[in-house]
Design an enzyme around this catalytic site. Structure first.
Site, PDB file in Angstrom:
ATOM      1  N   ARG A 162       0.867  -1.169   0.000  1.00  0.00           N
ATOM      2  CA  ARG A 162       0.000   0.000   0.000  1.00  0.00           C
ATOM      3  C   ARG A 162       0.909   1.226   0.000  1.00  0.00           C
ATOM      4  NH1 ARG A 162      -2.242  -3.530   3.952  1.00  0.00           N
ATOM      5  NH2 ARG A 162      -4.347  -4.244   3.401  1.00  0.00           N
ATOM      6  N   LYS A 185      -2.738  -2.788   7.687  1.00  0.00           N
ATOM      7  CA  LYS A 185      -3.990  -2.378   8.325  1.00  0.00           C
ATOM      8  C   LYS A 185      -4.302  -3.268   9.522  1.00  0.00           C
ATOM      9  CE  LYS A 185      -6.427  -0.256   4.430  1.00  0.00           C
ATOM     10  NZ  LYS A 185      -7.642  -0.305   3.596  1.00  0.00           N
ATOM     11  N   HIS A 253      -2.577   3.147  -6.402  1.00  0.00           N
ATOM     12  CA  HIS A 253      -3.200   1.932  -5.864  1.00  0.00           C
ATOM     13  C   HIS A 253      -3.380   0.878  -6.948  1.00  0.00           C
ATOM     14  CE1 HIS A 253      -4.776   0.200  -2.257  1.00  0.00           C
ATOM     15  NE2 HIS A 253      -5.931  -0.113  -2.811  1.00  0.00           N
ATOM     16  N   ARG A 256      -0.698  -1.721  -7.112  1.00  0.00           N
ATOM     17  CA  ARG A 256      -0.870  -2.844  -6.177  1.00  0.00           C
ATOM     18  C   ARG A 256      -1.860  -3.849  -6.743  1.00  0.00           C
ATOM     19  NH1 ARG A 256      -1.265  -4.620  -0.541  1.00  0.00           N
ATOM     20  NH2 ARG A 256      -3.438  -4.661   0.124  1.00  0.00           N
ATOM     21  N   HIS A 279      -4.448  -9.221   3.165  1.00  0.00           N
ATOM     22  CA  HIS A 279      -5.902  -9.236   3.279  1.00  0.00           C
ATOM     23  C   HIS A 279      -6.331 -10.282   4.304  1.00  0.00           C
ATOM     24  CE1 HIS A 279      -6.492  -7.520  -1.037  1.00  0.00           C
ATOM     25  NE2 HIS A 279      -6.341  -6.579  -0.143  1.00  0.00           N
ATOM     26  N   TYR A 288      -9.783  -8.107  -5.706  1.00  0.00           N
ATOM     27  CA  TYR A 288      -8.593  -7.306  -5.988  1.00  0.00           C
ATOM     28  C   TYR A 288      -7.891  -7.774  -7.248  1.00  0.00           C
ATOM     29  CZ  TYR A 288      -6.140  -3.796  -3.240  1.00  0.00           C
ATOM     30  OH  TYR A 288      -5.659  -2.627  -2.741  1.00  0.00           O
TER      31      TYR A 288
END
Length: 307
Positions: A162, A185, A253, A256, A279, A288
């Site tokens: 990210r 995250k 983004h 990615r 994830h 994704y």
């Protein structure tokens, strides 16, 4: 009193945000968005009832009130995705608040989010991704800035980072080895392989950078020496996109997205890609990587013993 919210309700809001940071590892940007969404909701209810919204009034919100708020959002031109995000923040706050204060929050929690079609990410082709990296490296107003921009974008595409993760690297991560330990995250930690091209791009930038990079200093720096901001990476990527004639979806983004999709197309395992991306849900990775039915059928026919 802010936006018609009592001191007690304001304290509850800040305590909820603190719990989100401590228990779920929510980022500062996420917390700010949650705060704004809940305060907007309380501001509406303040006008709706013509009275300040303390814990008492907040506990008495009705189904009709929720419908009025959603209609208000539509009237303001809020997109369904945006309205759904705001409702999600309010529900999360109410779930926490009702457990803490012992009131029934069904009228809020039962509110339905507007339907919207999830936009699948649009990855770049391998050639386009390489062209973006080359172009951002050539358009810097100083050689070291071009090297910096190329290094950041190479990390996004070459390692699937990210943008916040790439900009979060510090001197302790240098020189880059074969792998990087990334905290993403929710405080989730993962190990990411570093391809030679990424190591070389970062090493080239570090050698050219005019600022010393101590152990705790950010690796990527702005023109004046402060931490490089994400918006600057977005800006140079947009310039490269326009120069190359790529669509508006060619963002940092998207690099990615492209990392994940190209790994899958080359035969990568979906669960391994899930780990590389950080994830928690495999369904997120599947969206994704823009997995389509044709590709899944090819994998099935190749791997299933009864195919």
């Amino acid at each position: 009193m802010t936006l018609g919210i009592s001191a007690q309700a304001r304290d509850a809001l800040e305590n909820w945000l603190a719990s989100m940071a401590a228990l779920k590892g929510a980022s500062e940007n996420t917390l700010n968005a949650y705060r704004a969404d809940v305060l907007d909701f309380i501001a509406f209810m303040t006008n709706h009832y013509a009275e300040a919204q303390g814990l008492g009034p907040l506990s008495r919100i009705t189904v009709s009130d929720m419908r009025s708020w959603m209609a208000h959002l539509r009237g303001q031109g809020a997109a369904p995705r945006s309205a759904a995000r705001k409702l999600s923040a309010v529900k999360s706050f109410y779930r926490w608040l009702s457990e803490r204060e012992g009131f029934e929050a069904t009228s809020v929690l039962a509110a339905r989010a507007p339907r919207f079609q999830k936009k699948l990410p649009r990855p770049l082709s391998a050639d386009a991704a390489r062209a973006v990296i080359d172009t951002v490296g050539d358009q810097g107003r100083a050689d070291w800035i071009g090297a910096r921009d190329a290094a950041v974008v190479t990390l996004l595409y070459g390692c699937g980072l990210r943008i916040s993760e790439a900009l979060g690297l510090t001197g302790r991560d240098l020189p880059l080895g074969d792998v990087l330990r990334i905290v993403g995250k929710g405080g989730k930690e993962r190990i990411v392989p570093v391809i030679p091209a990424a190591r070389e791009a970062v090493a080239r930038y570090v050698k050219m950078a005019p600022f010393p990079i101590g152990t705790h200093d950010p690796v990527f720096r702005g023109a004046r020496g402060g931490p490089l901001q994400a918006r600057m990476v977005q800006k140079v990527t947009a310039a490269a996109r326009m120069q190359l004639g790529l669509p508006s979806t060619a963002t940092p983004h998207a690099m990615r997205h492209s990392f994940a999709t190209h790994l899958l197309e080359a035969g990568g395992d979906l669960r391994a890609i899930q780990e590389l991306l950080g994830h928690s849900s495999l369904s997120t990775t599947q969206a994704y990587t823009a997995v389509d039915t044709v590709h899944l059928m090819k994998v099935y026919e190749k791997a299933h013993p009864k195919a």
